[in-house]
Write a protein that holds these residues in place. Structure first.
Motif, short mmCIF file in Angstrom:
data_model
loop_
_atom_site.label_atom_id
_atom_site.label_comp_id
_atom_site.label_asym_id
_atom_site.label_seq_id
_atom_site.Cartn_x
_atom_site.Cartn_y
_atom_site.Cartn_z
N TYR C 64 41.27 11.79 1.53
CA TYR C 64 42.45 10.97 1.18
C TYR C 64 42.54 9.70 2.03
N ARG C 65 41.93 9.67 3.22
CA ARG C 65 41.99 8.49 4.07
C ARG C 65 40.69 7.70 3.88
N ALA C 113 42.02 15.10 -1.66
CA ALA C 113 43.24 15.21 -0.86
C ALA C 113 43.41 16.61 -0.29
N VAL C 115 42.11 18.87 2.41
CA VAL C 115 41.33 18.66 3.62
C VAL C 115 40.06 19.51 3.61
N GLY C 143 37.99 14.40 9.03
CA GLY C 143 38.73 14.30 10.28
C GLY C 143 38.49 15.49 11.18
N ASP C 144 39.00 15.39 12.40
CA ASP C 144 38.88 16.51 13.33
C ASP C 144 39.56 17.76 12.77
N GLY C 145 40.68 17.57 12.10
CA GLY C 145 41.42 18.72 11.57
C GLY C 145 40.61 19.49 10.53
N ALA C 146 39.81 18.77 9.78
CA ALA C 146 39.03 19.41 8.72
C ALA C 146 38.08 20.47 9.26
N ASN C 173 40.27 11.48 15.46
CA ASN C 173 41.39 10.68 15.97
C ASN C 173 42.37 11.55 16.76
N LEU C 175 44.19 13.86 15.99
CA LEU C 175 45.43 14.28 15.35
C LEU C 175 45.17 14.84 13.95
N ALA C 176 45.95 15.82 13.60
CA ALA C 176 46.08 16.23 12.20
C ALA C 176 47.57 16.08 11.90
N HIS C 242 50.67 8.95 9.95
CA HIS C 242 49.68 9.71 9.18
C HIS C 242 49.60 9.25 7.72
N GLN D 40 51.63 24.52 8.95
CA GLN D 40 51.25 23.22 9.48
C GLN D 40 52.49 22.33 9.62
N GLU D 71 44.15 27.88 5.83
CA GLU D 71 45.10 28.60 4.98
C GLU D 71 44.75 30.07 4.80
N PHE D 97 47.49 23.92 -1.80
CA PHE D 97 46.71 24.39 -0.65
C PHE D 97 46.65 25.91 -0.61
N LEU D 100 43.56 28.00 -1.28
CA LEU D 100 42.64 28.40 -0.22
C LEU D 100 42.97 29.77 0.34
C1 TPP Z 1 43.79 22.21 2.77
C2 TPP Z 1 44.86 21.28 3.19
N1 TPP Z 1 45.76 21.70 4.08
C3 TPP Z 1 46.74 20.86 4.50
C4 TPP Z 1 46.83 19.59 4.02
C5 TPP Z 1 47.92 18.64 4.50
N2 TPP Z 1 47.29 17.62 5.34
C6 TPP Z 1 46.94 16.43 4.83
S1 TPP Z 1 46.11 15.49 5.95
C7 TPP Z 1 46.23 16.68 7.14
C8 TPP Z 1 45.64 16.44 8.49
C9 TPP Z 1 44.17 16.32 8.48
O1 TPP Z 1 43.72 15.94 9.74
P1 TPP Z 1 42.25 15.39 9.97
O2 TPP Z 1 41.28 16.23 9.22
O3 TPP Z 1 42.04 15.25 11.41
O4 TPP Z 1 42.23 13.96 9.26
P2 TPP Z 1 43.07 12.67 9.60
O5 TPP Z 1 44.28 12.69 8.72
O6 TPP Z 1 43.39 12.69 11.06
O7 TPP Z 1 42.18 11.53 9.22
C10 TPP Z 1 46.92 17.79 6.65
C11 TPP Z 1 47.24 18.98 7.44
C12 TPP Z 1 45.88 19.21 3.05
N3 TPP Z 1 45.91 17.99 2.48
N4 TPP Z 1 44.91 20.05 2.68
#
Ligand code: TPP
Ligand code: TPP
Ligand code: MG
Ligand code: MG
Lengths: 309, 363, 309, 363
Positions: C64-65, C113, C115, C143-146, C173, C175-176, C242, D40, D71, D97, D100
């Motif tokens: 999504y980013r 979208a 993650v 992202g790191d969260g992924a 970055n 952050l999630a 975000h 989250q 998830e 989500f 998942l």
């Molecule tokens: C499977 C899933 N869980 C939760 C979300 C909600 N969500 C959207 S972006 C995000 C954070 C992701 O963090 P990161 O992967 O680090 O990417 P960044 O946004 O920092 O580029 C979350 C939790 C989502 N889109 N998909």
């Protein structure tokens, strides 16, 4: 039964499991057990060694291959056979069968036929244990294949992040159904788990129940003292086919030599004095359980829609 | 008309469901260099219940790939491979395991084309086997067609016979440019069906009229199609009741006209499905009729499916859990006569149930 | 546009992305862009550095980013703005919006979208590349969260097992949404990835597009030569909130000091000579794209049910 | 009778859906030491769209836990925690989500009790937010109630008003011993509803009769309940058409008698749901009527839901994608008069659509 020492006791427990599964093999051709069975013959030492240091109230979660853990954790032989027979007197009234054995009265918290799916459940139980201050150590037992599922990664991460009192116990028999570990995994189990900050131990002598037990006892003590989760890998060997009662060293995916190598170390095959000392008592318990199962009633229609929601 | 079948593997022109699957898998690899199989155990000596045996040896490990235990990523990998020129055929030896891949199936495969304005296509076939019998229990017995059929972007089929497989799979692999979920029934694998050679002309992605009749319409899926045909034959022989039998086949894209025409003709409808009724096939077919014209119904719709519970393992409970030839014939007699004491002799439970009882794996 | 050297070209690309997103910030309050926007301001250097060594036919999968990667991979500015406006002339005819930008004509293979969900898609594309011998290098950016999602574990394992030509690129970055990495992860990203047998590189200077590019070029070359998958971690910093166009250093989850530290290194903020040299051309391109978007027609009802199955 | 509501946050006795959620979350933590939130961002300054703001500070990080992006395991952890004495309340900021976590929800939570012969209970609440508007697109807009409601063992609700939340959540948390999936609608969060204090006596886990009427029955879910009430008021005022409005609420356990009695009385049925029609709520309600007695229907059932496609992001397409107050009123007028040119004045599209148009996040 009186035992001279821990070795004898664990030997007895392991032999009891083996004999129970051998009885399943005997009965199976009669079609009285109508349930897919995943036998642990060859792997019993892990179950008895892992369960010995645990308390009744320590929750343990298993998989479809759980006869051994069910018995080692203290589940009743009658409950098990009646469950395998699909009888109303089974541990779960005949709704669980072999793949979902459970015995909450001794902390055996459920076994799932979806690989890896109880791993996060154990982490959650550990979260509850920590929050509620119960002093429990939670154990999740899974195969090497289970570590390939994404939920394993997620579970290790969460458990470590929150320093939860959970022990990840991997029964590494080198196989998932007929697939070799090296065809499925690019990582070393202990090295991988260690990157989550978990202390890890690898035990290559999965047939050595005293060693299994000692490693487990140390680990459980650490976990109980609040030092966070740990990972234990026990290498082991599955004697029978993946599911069912047969042997399948002739179909090509593994060698008979490897089997013989493991059997050479298998105490249950070599200490005939102890076997002779214990076999009678064990046979009586199993005979009783089988009789109980055979004589028990089937669950009736009133159970079909009970306990749904 | 339609497909004759018989539980008789000795018959000259008979073939099993397993054989049809094998023929399609082999044909896919032989005729489509871009096709490959990806699934747990596709390359082992049991070969996904016999449907892929020997193919790894014949076509090589990179065409017939064993996979780790990792359903979500395997589906995602299939999608990515499809986007870059391959045709993945994936297998879940139980539909239950596909629940681990729902995100990739529903959020990705089903949406890749539309979400990107038609700029991509994800041609792939996802095979899922419905388990039943011999204590499969709650997690090895689910029949998840309605979960997938609810979602636009997926084509969901339930082949009920070897012919349905032979008419459908090769066509899909050669022509269909989107993701297809196929639910195969484990208990059908071992059954030999007598058949003419592949019946030409059936649209691969719609419903099939298997038997004409004037008294009641039976819309059935998967193994219930066999029960429906047997029930229909029994009712015709013993009571002169003529049931029209429709194999729904493409549960995501049923042939509305065929179903509505039939119900308009017979005035009576039975839906016999392999899953739970709520939000399932019976519900969907009811919707089609109700949106069209409920006044064509001369009697309430009768529905058969799994009992509203997870599947128990005990044989006594399992026998109550699933609809049978007998319960289907009884239902049809009740619907047609309008009476519970219809007096129609019911078939020996034995017939199909025998097949199920013979089933002892491999799992 | 002529560039004296690679530095200038990458600078231009990065500035182009920043200005495009700044334009989104300007437009957003008018409600003409009705789509959640996840901005990459502060992170542009990674997109330009990662995409520079890639060929058009090298598939890249995003999230999504993805404004930055869409543009850096060669996506058209007009396609992007028209897509953000929900117009029929958008890259996906208005069905994708900001979160699903894609440009298959330049190998930008879709952004999701959910993650982590394109990570296995990239692995699959790499499987196809290897099988078909296309010589492609496939890139997945996340992202790191992924990396917390189970599918990440599964994807690393499979890619390594089959030595697939795929590059795992993590934009770390820290952050999630609003959650700090240390509150979510018990592992070190590179150490963890390395246990799957992937060579890993960590680049702390995510603002340094030349360095980003050099590390990527080396890695891509290795991957293209058939040496299997690799993992690259780029540390970076997200300037905006975000999702949305605002700043949120005042709400408590991160400090302004960290922002200022990153900004101190940000070439786009300091080399005013280059900025002045490029800004006009960039503005013209963006003006043109915005005009194009504004003047383009909406998708009509005939598109609602097109391209479903 | 029923719940009065108004888009009017100035009214003294008004409260928003968000406020009701917050009150329930806070109440759960205050009254049930075993309850905890896991999701989250539950502890951040946006607090799950405002429903958990400040609770981490008040109750501590171990009662209000932020979760990694994971998830499947989060649901599994919730189940395990429930088995060992906690009450987990989980949040998915988009229902999408939860795909998942389908394995844990469907294979584990739904089956834990039955599969083990009643020896375990898994009390937990899984909140999922349905996204809509402002370009949410294909993966942030799904309304997955029918996937869950198909599966025995799950209780699935869709609260349509703050009162529905206040009547249901505290009761569930205090009394219900199984897993509950609740689908909350993102667009309801910001709407203030006028209401008496919590209406006592509504069964928390069944349907609600919100308005009596004799001409047509409208069975609606979630935000479509609001549209149904507005449409009903409009039709009564402008055309003397009296619609009976039923909030399905508990989609897994609808009140059959209430629905069948109503349809028997009115002879006409409209089902207005937030998801796709196929294998959805419209299908299930059709089944209930057809199994009971289709002859009570004096006209075909009319159904409203999302267009049979993934959700597009462009506003022009999104506006066509969802049913509206206007399309619902038009449908009702057509069903009641039996004519397309019914001559009934249709409401200004503006009303509810204004609320949707005001929506710009936070996402
Ligand atoms: C499977 C899933 N869980 C939760 C979300 C909600 N969500 C959207 S972006 C995000 C954070 C992701 O963090 P990161 O992967 O680090 O990417 P960044 O946004 O920092 O580029 C979350 C939790 C989502 N889109 N998909
Ligand atoms: C999620 C899932 N995928 C696939 C299967 C089919 N299956 C059953 S057991 C098994 C192998 C598991 O191997 P491992 O975890 O090593 O345990 P073992 O059987 O060796 O004890 C597989 C693939 C399953 N039950 N669940
Ligand atoms: Mg194994
Ligand atoms: Mg991040």
């Amino acid at each position: 039964m009186k035992f001279a020492n821990l070795h004898e006791r664990l030997f007895y427990e392991a032999l009891r499991i083996r004999r129970a599964e051998e009885r399943i093999i005997e009965i199976y051709p009669t079609d009285r057990i109508q349930s897919p069975v995943h036998l642990s013959i060859g792997q019993e030492a892990i179950a008895v060694g892992v369960c010995e240091p645990l308390r009744i109230e320590d929750p343990l979660f298993g998989s479809y291959r759980s006869h051994a853990f069910f018995l080692a954790k203290g589940g009743s032989m009658r409950d098990m056979f009646a469950e395998l027979y699909g009888k109303a007197t089974g541990g779960c009234g005949g709704k669980a069968g072999s793949m979902h054995l459970t015995a909450p009265e001794v902390g055996f918290m459920g076994s799932s036929a979806v690989v890896a799916s109880t791993i996060p459940n154990a982490v959650g139980a550990a979260l509850a244990a920590k929050r509620r201050g119960t002093g429990q150590v939670v154990v999740t037992v899974f195969g090497d294949g289970a570590t390939e599922e994404g939920v394993y990664h997620e579970s290790l991460n969460f458990a470590s992040l929150h320093r939860l009192p959970v022990l990840f116990v991997c029964e590494n028999n080198g196989l998932a159904v007929h697939s070799k570990l090296s065809d499925r995994q690019s990582y070393d189990l202990c090295q991988h788990a260690a990157t989550y900050g978990l202390p890890t131990q690898r035990c290559r002598e999965g047939w050595n129940f005293l060693l299994v037990r000692d490693e487990m006892a140390r680990a459980a003590e650490e976990v109980r003292s609040g030092s966070g989760p740990r990972f234990l890998e026990y290498q082991t060997y599955r004697y029978q086919e993946h599911v069912g009662i047969g042997c399948d060293h002739d179909v090509g995916y593994r060698s008979r030599a490897a089997l013989e190598e493991w059997q050479a170390n298998d105490p249950l095959l070599h200490d005939s004095a102890l076997v002779d000392a214990f076999d009678l008592a064990i046979r009586e318990e199993i005979d009783d359980a089988v009789r109980f199962a055979e004589e028990s009633p089937w669950p009736g229609p009133e159970h079909l829609l009970a306990d749904v929601a | 008309m339609g497909v004759a079948y018989k539980i008789d593997s000795d018959h000259a022109a008979s073939r099993t469901y397993r054989e049809a699957l094998f023929r399609c898998m082999r044909g896919a690899l032989a005729n489509h260099p871009e096709a490959f199989l990806l699934g747990q155990g596709v390359d082992d000596h049991k070969g996904t219940f016999g449907s892929t045996i020997g193919l790894a040896e014949e076509f090589g490990a990179d065409r017939v790939m064993d996979s780790p235990l990792a359903e979500e990523s395997m589906t995602g990998i299939g999608i990515g491979a499809a986007l870059n020129g391959l045709y993945p055929i994936q297998t879940h030896i139980r539909a239950d395991f596909a629940l681990l891949a729902m995100n990739q199936i529903v959020n990705m495969a089903a949406k890749y084309k539309y979400m990107f304005g038609g700029r991509f296509e994800v041609p792939m076939l996802i095979r899922m086997v419905i388990g039943r019998s011999w204590g499969q229990g709650a997690q090895h017995s689910q029949s998840l067609q309605s979960l997938f059929a609810h979602v636009p972007g997926l084509t969901v089929i339930m082949p009920a016979t070897p012919d349905a497989i032979l008419e459908t799979y090769p066509w899909i692999i050669a022509n269909h440019r989107g993701p297809v979920v196929s639910l195969e029934h484990r208990l059908l694998y071992d059954i030999a069906f007598r058949s003419d050679d592949v019946a030409a002309g059936n649209d691969p992605l719609t419903s099939r009229l298997l038997r004409e009749g004037s008294d009641v319409t039976i819309v059935a899926t998967s193994i219930m199609v066999l029960e429906a045909k047997r029930a229909a034959e029994h009712l015709a022989e013993t009571a002169g009741i003529e049931a029209e039998v429709i194999d729904l086949h493409c549960v995501s894209h049923p042939n509305r006209a065929m179903i509505l025409d039939s119900v308009t003709k017979t005035g009576r409808l039975i839906v016999a499905d392999t899953s739970w009724k709520a939000y399932g096939v019976a519900a969907e077919i009811s919707r089609l009729v109700c949106e069209h014209d409920p006044s064509v119904l001369r009697a309430p719709i009768a529905t058969l499916g799994m009992a509203p519970a997870p599947c128990p393992t005990a044989k006594t409970l399992e026998d109550l859990y699933y609809p049978t030839l007998r319960s289907l014939a009884d239902t049809a007699a009740r619907v047609v006569t309008g009476r519970d004491d219809h007096g129609v002799a019911l078939p020996e439970e034995a017939s199909m149930a025998d097949v199920y009882k013979r089933f002892k794996g491999p799992f």
